[in-house]
Write an enzyme that holds these catalytic residues in place. Structure first.
Site, mmCIF file in Angstrom:
data_model
loop_
_atom_site.group_PDB
_atom_site.id
_atom_site.type_symbol
_atom_site.label_atom_id
_atom_site.label_comp_id
_atom_site.label_asym_id
_atom_site.label_seq_id
_atom_site.Cartn_x
_atom_site.Cartn_y
_atom_site.Cartn_z
ATOM 1 N N VAL A 52 -83.009 -95.520 -88.234
ATOM 2 C CA VAL A 52 -82.433 -94.509 -89.572
ATOM 3 C C VAL A 52 -82.006 -95.706 -89.947
ATOM 4 O O VAL A 52 -81.991 -95.564 -91.392
ATOM 5 C CB VAL A 52 -81.943 -93.745 -89.323
ATOM 6 C CG1 VAL A 52 -82.788 -91.898 -88.444
ATOM 7 C CG2 VAL A 52 -80.092 -93.362 -89.371
ATOM 8 N N TYR A 53 -81.911 -96.932 -89.895
ATOM 9 C CA TYR A 53 -81.156 -98.133 -90.538
ATOM 10 C C TYR A 53 -81.788 -98.594 -91.442
ATOM 11 O O TYR A 53 -83.434 -99.190 -90.474
ATOM 12 C CB TYR A 53 -80.568 -98.878 -90.065
ATOM 13 C CG TYR A 53 -79.229 -98.418 -88.954
ATOM 14 C CD1 TYR A 53 -78.728 -97.180 -89.208
ATOM 15 C CD2 TYR A 53 -78.413 -99.136 -88.129
ATOM 16 C CE1 TYR A 53 -76.994 -96.877 -88.550
ATOM 17 C CE2 TYR A 53 -77.016 -99.052 -87.328
ATOM 18 C CZ TYR A 53 -76.372 -97.544 -87.793
ATOM 19 O OH TYR A 53 -75.711 -97.391 -87.361
ATOM 20 N N GLY A 54 -82.083 -98.762 -93.049
ATOM 21 C CA GLY A 54 -82.645 -98.911 -93.283
ATOM 22 C C GLY A 54 -84.966 -98.439 -93.257
ATOM 23 O O GLY A 54 -85.438 -98.957 -93.158
ATOM 24 N N ASP A 55 -84.589 -96.623 -93.187
ATOM 25 C CA ASP A 55 -85.667 -96.630 -92.985
ATOM 26 C C ASP A 55 -86.632 -97.223 -91.702
ATOM 27 O O ASP A 55 -88.242 -96.910 -91.827
ATOM 28 C CB ASP A 55 -86.623 -95.999 -94.081
ATOM 29 C CG ASP A 55 -85.399 -95.138 -94.911
ATOM 30 O OD1 ASP A 55 -84.669 -94.192 -94.093
ATOM 31 O OD2 ASP A 55 -86.147 -95.328 -96.125
ATOM 32 N N GLY A 56 -85.865 -97.719 -91.182
ATOM 33 C CA GLY A 56 -86.588 -98.108 -89.758
ATOM 34 C C GLY A 56 -86.494 -99.629 -90.526
ATOM 35 O O GLY A 56 -86.913 -100.014 -89.058
#
Length: 327
Positions: A52-56
């Site tokens: 989920v970091y940076g939406d992938g």
């Protein structure tokens, strides 16, 4: 950089890890490349990310950099799954979701396996044994070499780790638990850390610099170019800008002056060398900040400094953590 075993396993990691929370959002490819190169050249191996970091985008960016900048074999890549952008359900620990998320992470990272795969948080809506089965399947299929959890409280970690130890050879023991831990957040010492030590689970502290506050940069206000001054992370930093935190930061600055060091170095050395800690995860904004953090490799705190910092930052632990007769 010194290497440490992660918990009671054979996996060795650098005793400082590189975090990628802001990659693909506040940290662009150029800055990420500088960070990874500086970290690798200093002997760092553990790189921590999540789906989920940076939406992938953080995983995707790390995968691109492993293609042309740093050899995959030189890194211990750790990612997480289980957090979901759903207002009705923040975490999904179901077997189906976790295994699908792992496959998606591997595709973004451009690798056949991750060295460490962690459950991002406890899901009260899914039976724990189902969540843990996903970890076993990830290891047995070769998609993950080691597994762990993140943000599990004491009883959750104890239940999960004990379940995995109940059938050696069938289940995969937990190698790690990732939790926030610093001079400003010592809550893990109450139950999580004792459980981890007893069960052979290595602790990976996140936010070891108190979300940046322990660097001392906020003593005279919030710098505009800091995380506390950013749109995305201001609310994340705000809880540590109170009077109690200021007292700890003042004591830290005094200790740093006496050691001819910086508050950052002293704060990071303190958490790095706490019992049970394998590797604090540092999330630097640029290569200059990361170089400052990595300079802690040569610093060991005198016992009297550690005791003074312990005292000024001591959390309140009473019943049932202490013998009832002393209350």
């Amino acid at each position: 950089m010194e290497q440490r075993h992660l918990g009671r396993t054979g996996l060795r990691v650098s005793r400082i890890g590189l975090g990628t929370l802001t990659w693909g959002r506040d940290t662009d490819e150029h800055d990420a490349a500088d960070l990874l190169k500086v970290f690798w050249e200093a002997g760092g191996t553990l790189v921590d990310t999540a789906d989920v970091y940076g939406d992938g985008e953080a995983e995707y960016l790390l995968g691109r950099l492993m293609e042309g900048l740093v050899p995959r074999r030189d890194l211990v890549v750790s990612t997480k799954a289980g957090s979901v952008p759903d207002p009705d359900r923040r975490f999904d620990g179901s077997r189906g979701h976790l295994l699908a998320a792992l496959d998606a992470s591997l595709q973004r990272l451009g690798t056949d396996y991750v060295d460490l795969w962690q459950i991002h948080a406890f899901d009260p809506c899914t039976p724990l044994e189902e969540t843990l089965q996903a970890l076993d399947l990830a290891v047995s299929s070769g998609r993950a070499r080691y597994v762990g959890v993140s943000n599990f409280c004491g009883w959750q970690l104890t239940k999960a780790a004990t379940w995995q130890l109940a059938a050696p050879g069938t289940r995969t023991r937990l190698a790690s638990t990732q939790m926030e831990y610093s001079l400003l957040q010592r809550g893990v010492e109450r139950e999580v850390l004792p459980a981890a030590l007893d069960l052979g689970v290595g602790l990976l502290p996140s936010s070891p610099l108190g979300r940046g506050v322990l660097t001392g940069k906020y003593r005279k206000g919030t710098p505009a170019d800091s995380r506390g001054g950013s749109e995305h992370l201001a609310a994340f930093v705000a809880p540590y800008l109170d009077d109690a935190a200021n007292s700890v930061v003042d004591a830290l600055a005094t200790a740093a002056d006496g050691l001819a060091a910086t508050p950052l170095q002293v704060a990071l050395a303190w958490v790095r060398d706490r019992p049970g800690v394998a590797a604090p995860i540092v999330g630097a904004r640029n290569a200059h900040q990361l170089t400052a953090a990595l300079s802690v490799e040569t610093l060991s705190l005198p016992d009297e400094i550690c005791r003074a910092l312990d005292d000024v930052s001591a959390p309140v632990h009473r019943y049932p953590d202490h013998d009832w007769s002393t209350l």
